[in-house]
Design a protein around this motif. Structure first.
Motif, PDB file in Angstrom:
ATOM      1  N   THR A   5     -15.177   7.396 -31.137  1.00 21.81           N
ATOM      2  CA  THR A   5     -14.999   6.102 -31.793  1.00 21.81           C
ATOM      3  C   THR A   5     -13.643   5.507 -31.433  1.00 21.81           C
ATOM      4  OG1 THR A   5     -16.234   7.024 -33.640  1.00 21.81           O
ATOM      5  CG2 THR A   5     -15.202   4.895 -33.991  1.00 21.81           C
ATOM      6  N   LYS A   7     -11.262   2.721 -32.767  1.00 20.36           N
ATOM      7  CA  LYS A   7     -11.135   1.924 -33.999  1.00 20.36           C
ATOM      8  C   LYS A   7      -9.970   0.973 -33.850  1.00 20.36           C
ATOM      9  CE  LYS A   7     -12.985   4.976 -37.549  1.00 20.36           C
ATOM     10  NZ  LYS A   7     -12.645   5.948 -38.595  1.00 20.36           N
ATOM     11  N   ASN A   8     -10.238  -0.270 -33.609  1.00 23.33           N
ATOM     12  CA  ASN A   8      -9.186  -1.278 -33.446  1.00 23.33           C
ATOM     13  C   ASN A   8      -8.067  -0.762 -32.539  1.00 23.33           C
ATOM     14  OD1 ASN A   8      -9.942  -1.442 -36.747  1.00 23.33           O
ATOM     15  ND2 ASN A   8     -10.219  -3.280 -35.516  1.00 23.33           N
ATOM     16  N   ASN A  25     -13.065  -1.845 -30.347  1.00 28.49           N
ATOM     17  CA  ASN A  25     -13.952  -1.102 -31.247  1.00 28.49           C
ATOM     18  C   ASN A  25     -15.192  -0.675 -30.483  1.00 28.49           C
ATOM     19  OD1 ASN A  25     -12.833  -1.177 -34.071  1.00 28.49           O
ATOM     20  ND2 ASN A  25     -12.701  -3.337 -33.514  1.00 28.49           N
ATOM     21  N   ASP A  27     -18.406   2.422 -30.783  1.00 28.09           N
ATOM     22  CA  ASP A  27     -18.995   3.626 -31.367  1.00 28.09           C
ATOM     23  C   ASP A  27     -19.892   4.236 -30.322  1.00 28.09           C
ATOM     24  OD1 ASP A  27     -18.449   4.549 -33.996  1.00 28.09           O
ATOM     25  OD2 ASP A  27     -19.023   2.540 -34.700  1.00 28.09           O
ATOM     26  N   GLY A  60      -4.246   1.176 -34.104  1.00 26.82           N
ATOM     27  CA  GLY A  60      -5.593   1.696 -34.272  1.00 26.82           C
ATOM     28  C   GLY A  60      -5.670   3.173 -33.933  1.00 26.82           C
ATOM     29  N   ASP A  68      -9.413  12.435 -35.551  1.00 28.52           N
ATOM     30  CA  ASP A  68      -8.430  11.472 -35.057  1.00 28.52           C
ATOM     31  C   ASP A  68      -7.579  12.147 -33.976  1.00 28.52           C
ATOM     32  OD1 ASP A  68      -6.432   9.652 -34.618  1.00 28.52           O
ATOM     33  OD2 ASP A  68      -6.060   9.260 -36.750  1.00 28.52           O
TER      34      ASP A  68
END
Ligand SMILES: Nc1ncnc2c1ncn2[C@@H]1O[C@H](COP(=O)(O)OP(=O)(O)O)[C@@H](O)[C@H]1O
Ligand SMILES: [Mg+2]
Length: 358
Positions: A5, A7-8, A25, A27, A60, A68
């Motif tokens: 992912t 994310k921003n 972004n 997924d 992000g 993460d």
């Protein structure tokens, strides 16, 4: 294997005043083959390098397998990369090249040999395992580079234009092999290319980037059939979609003296947007020659490919390309008539923002 992912996620290079990757972004499903495509400088390599831990994520985050990756060094991300310049060690054999990462990891010689032989079988390199890279063809060297990535059995493959050094024919063969191999291994893959044909033929889904910004992330046929904006419409497909700015007239759009009819729904989209002109798009294969009606055009060039021909024409200052049967193609400087194929899709984009309207 793992899902990925973005994310921003943004990246800006030191000394630059614009983001190389701007608020991305994505997924990506476990096992998916995703292609990042876009013109040179659109941020593809940067986005890939952020995933691999080779560039900082300035804003992000990126997650691999739900974790993460901020602060996780590249070597701990369980990623294998294949680059355009897949420098092999010239003094090591194919087997040694392929097994080198495992050796560094302390994997036993026996285990290494087993993994290398397995990968060699998949890649059709078995009989070359004891050769040096100099004795291999370009395509074989490319496969060794793939093999080096495969034996590591990573969670993710990152590939940055791995076929750029191959000639056209080999590139076509190899892209089919890589796509088949990825399906067989099921390893989540992010693949970078500037070549839209490569993107369309290899990816489960394709992310189109421009100026570091994601334009559309969709399956190849959706990008082709319903491009989200005029940029994607023009970038995907060869020859490119006809994209022309046309004045809106009662019942349709005007090309020279003719009116190309639009249906009620399309017209109401234009009225709703309060426009007097529109960026009109139609693919070359969805225009056809006709004896009467349609739009009168002058033929500027006929590209005969044997199985099909592309006729490059103009009507006033509007240029239109149509596909036709090479046996009945018009001649240079002929006058011809073009009309929309009965099932031909029309694409309408906002003339300023480029966003899709219909
Ligand atoms: N090491 C770097 N230092 C500064 N700017 C860079 C660096 N690498 C890339 N860029 C800039 O970042 C943008 C995106 O580059 P890149 O990700 O390499 O694009 P692509 O792979 O799509 O061609 C470009 O404007 C490029 O000039
Ligand atoms: Mg690049």
């Amino acid at each position: 294997m793992a899902a990925i992912t973005y994310k921003n996620a943004s990246c800006i290079y030191e000394g630059s005043d614009k983001l190389a990757v701007d608020n991305l972004n994505l997924d990506i499903a476990d096992g998916e083959f995703v292609v990042l495509v876009g013109p040179s400088g659109s941020g593809k390599s940067t986005a890939l390098r952020m995933l691999a831990g080779l560039e900082d994520i300035d804003e992000g985050a990126i997650e691999i397998g739900g974790k993460d990756m901020t602060g996780v060094p590249s070597k701990d991300r369980d990623i294998a990369m294949v680059f355009q310049n897949y420098a092999l060690y010239p003094n090591k054999t194919v087997a040694e090249n392929m097994g080198f990462a495992l050796k560094l990891r302390g994997v036993s010689a026996e285990e290494r040999r087993k993994k290398v032989e397995n990968a060699a079988k998949i890649l059709d390199l078995t009989e070359h395992l004891d050769r040096k890279p100099a004795k291999l063809s370009g395509g074989q060297r490319q496969r060794v580079a793939m093999g080096r990535a495969i034996v590591r059995e990573p969670q993710v493959f990152c590939m940055d234009e791995p076929l750029s050094n191959l000639d056209a024919k080999l590139r076509v063969q190899t892209r089919t092999q890589i796509a088949a191999l990825q399906r067989r291994l099921g390893t989540t893959t992010v693949y970078v290319t500037h070549d839209q044909v490569e993107a369309m033929t290899m990816g489960d889904r394709v992310a189109v980037l421009r100026f570091g910004k994601l334009q559309q992330f969709a399956a190849p046929n959706e990008l082709y059939d319903r491009p989200a904006n005029a940029f994607v419409a023009g970038f995907i497909g060869s020859p490119a979609m006809n994209l022309v700015t046309l004045p809106i007239a009662p019942g349709g759009v005007k090309i020279g003296e003719s009116t190309l009819e639009l249906d009620r729904e399309q017209l109401s989209k234009l009225t709703d947007a309060g426009l007097s002109e529109v960026t009109f798009g139609i693919r070359p294969e969805q225009l056809e020659l006709t004896d009467s009606g349609g739009v009168e055009v002058v033929v500027d060039l006929v590209e005969d490919l044997g199985s099909e021909a592309f006729v490059y024409t103009h009507a006033g200052d509007v240029e239109l390309v149509a596909r036709c049967n090479p046996r009945t193609a018009p001649k240079l400087a002929d006058t011809a008539r073009l009309r929309r194929h009965p099932e031909g899709a029309i694409h309408l984009f906002h003339p300023q923002t480029g966003e899709r309207l219909n």
